[in-house]
Motif scaffolding. Structure first.
Motif: not given
Length: 337
Positions: A42-47, A57-62, A91-100, A105-109
Motif C-alpha cells: 500500500f502507498t501512503k496515499q492509499q493508507i 499524521t502518517i509521517e508522525r507515526y513513521i 496512472g494511479t499514483l496521486t501526488n507521488e509524481g513520476t520523478k519520485t 510503502v507498507f506491506t499488509f502486515r
C-alpha cells in the motif's frame, strides 16, 4: 482481559507474528492494495484514504514508530524495484509524481501495525476490533475451541511429560527415604519447586489458568517448563540423598527446605529459569488470555516459531499424537530401556 493494542507493543507483535491470523485478516478485511513480488503493498496515499488521516499524521507515526513499522514490512523503494512498482501503478499514483526517486510503502502486515497504533482514526479503531476477533476465531479453530491444553500440541510435549514423570518418581522416593514428615510433604516440597521456577504455588497456578479442582496442572505446562521441573526434581533428589547420608539419618523438613533455598540459586539454573518464566508468561497471555501477575515483568512478544509450534501443520492434539505409530515407537523404546 481488555487488550489495548495502541499501548502494548507485545500485544501488537503477537498478532503480527501470527501468520495464520494475518492470512485470515487479509482475506476477510478485503482492503485492496497492490500485489508486488508476492506481497500486498500500500502507498501512503492509499493508507491516508483508508484511515482518513492526513499526510502529516502518517509521517508522525513513521517518525515515532519507525523501527517497529520497518520490522513489520514498511520499506523505502528505490531504483529498479521502485521502477517496477511504478509500472504496476502507472496512472494511479496521486501526488507521488513520476520523478519520485524514493517511495515509502507498507506491506499488509505494516498496514495492520499502523492501524494498531493510530489513535486519531475511527477506521483504525474498527480495524483493531475486527483483527482481534479474527485472532480469537483463528486460535479457536486451530485448537478446537479450547486453549487449556494448547501446550500439548507441541510435538515435544509428550516426551517431556514422559521424562518428567520418571524424575517425579525419583523425587518422591527421595522425599520418602531422606526427609522426615507425613504425606503432606509431597505437596509442600512440590510447591517449593514451583515457586522457585515461576513464583506460584499449585493453587495460584490453577487460579490464573482457571483450572478445575480435578485438573492436573502439569498437563497444562509447556515442554520447556516440564523439562526444568524434571531437572529440579532430579537434582534435588540427588542432594537430599547426599545430605541424608552425611547426617546419618533423615533430614528434618527445615533442613530440606534450606537445601531447596540454596539449590534454586545455583547459577546453572538461572538462564533456564529465565527462559521458562518468559515462555510461560508470554504464551499464556497470548494463547490463553491468562496473566501471571508475578511474572508480568517477563512478558515478551511470542515469536513466529511458537505460532507454528502450537497452531501449525506439525502441531497435533494429544489424541492425534498418541495414534501416531512413530510416536508410539519412541515411547516403546524409552520404556524398554
Amino acid at each position: 482481559m481488555a487488550t489495548d493494542l495502541t499501548q502494548s507493543l507485545h500485544e501488537r507483535q503477537n498478532i503480527l507474528n501470527n501468520r495464520y491470523a494475518l492470512t485470515q485478516a487479509e482475506k476477510h478485511l478485503s482492503i485492496g492494495g497492490v500485489q508486488f513480488q508476492g506481497e500486498t503493498f500500500f502507498t501512503k496515499q492509499q493508507i491516508m484514504s483508508l484511515f482518513e488521516v492526513g499526510d502529516a499524521t502518517i509521517e508522525r507515526y513513521i517518525s515515532m514508530y519507525g523501527d517497529e513499522l520497518k520490522s513489520n514490512g514498511y520499506q523505502l523503494l528505490r531504483g529498479s524495484k521502485l521502477k517496477e512498482f511504478k509500472n504496476l501503478l502507472y496512472g494511479t499514483l496521486t501526488n507521488e509524481g513520476t520523478k519520485t526517486s524514493v517511495l515509502g510503502v507498507f506491506t499488509f502486515r505494516a498496514l495492520l501495525n499502523l492501524g494498531m497504533l493510530l489513535t486519531e482514526s475511527e477506521q483504525a479503531r474498527q480495524l483493531r476490533s475486527r483483527v482481534l476477533d479474527i485472532v480469537l476465531d483463528v486460535i479457536a479453530e486451530k485448537v478446537g475451541g479450547h486453549t487449556k491444553y494448547i501446550n500439548q500440541r507441541d510435538e515435544n510435549y509428550l516426551l517431556s511429560a514422559f521424562q518428567e514423570e520418571n524424575y517425579r518418581k525419583l523425587f518422591t522416593d527421595a522425599l520418602d527415604q531422606y526427609v522426615e514428615g507425613n504425606q503432606w510433604k509431597y505437596a509442600r516440597f512440590t510447591n517449593l519447586i514451583y515457586n522457585s521456577i515461576f513464583h506460584e504455588n499449585a493453587s495460584e497456578y490453577k487460579k490464573v489458568l482457571k483450572l478445575a479442582a480435578n485438573d492436573k496442572i502439569r498437563e497444562t505446562m509447556y515442554s520447556e517448563v516440564l523439562t526444568l521441573i524434571a531437572s529440579f526434581e532430579s537434582g534435588i533428589a540427588h542432594e537430599l540423598e547426599n545430605e541424608s547420608k552425611k547426617k546419618g539419618g533423615k533430614l528434618s523438613q527445615k533442613e530440606a527446605e534450606s537445601l531447596f533455598a540454596s539449590f534454586d540459586q545455583h547459577p546453572l539454573f538461572r538462564p533456564l529459569i529465565l527462559d521458562a518464566r518468559t515462555k510461560m508468561a508470554s504464551r499464556d497471555l497470548c494463547f490463553r488470555d491468562a496473566l501471571h501477575e508475578k511474572l508480568e515483568a517477563y512478558i515478551q512478544s511470542v515469536p513466529e516459531g511458537d505460532f507454528e509450534r502450537f497452531l501449525g501443520e506439525k502441531s497435533k492434539s494429544l489424541e492425534e499424537q498418541l495414534s501416531d505409530p512413530e510416536t508410539l515407537a519412541v515411547f516403546k523404546r524409552l520404556k524398554d530401556r
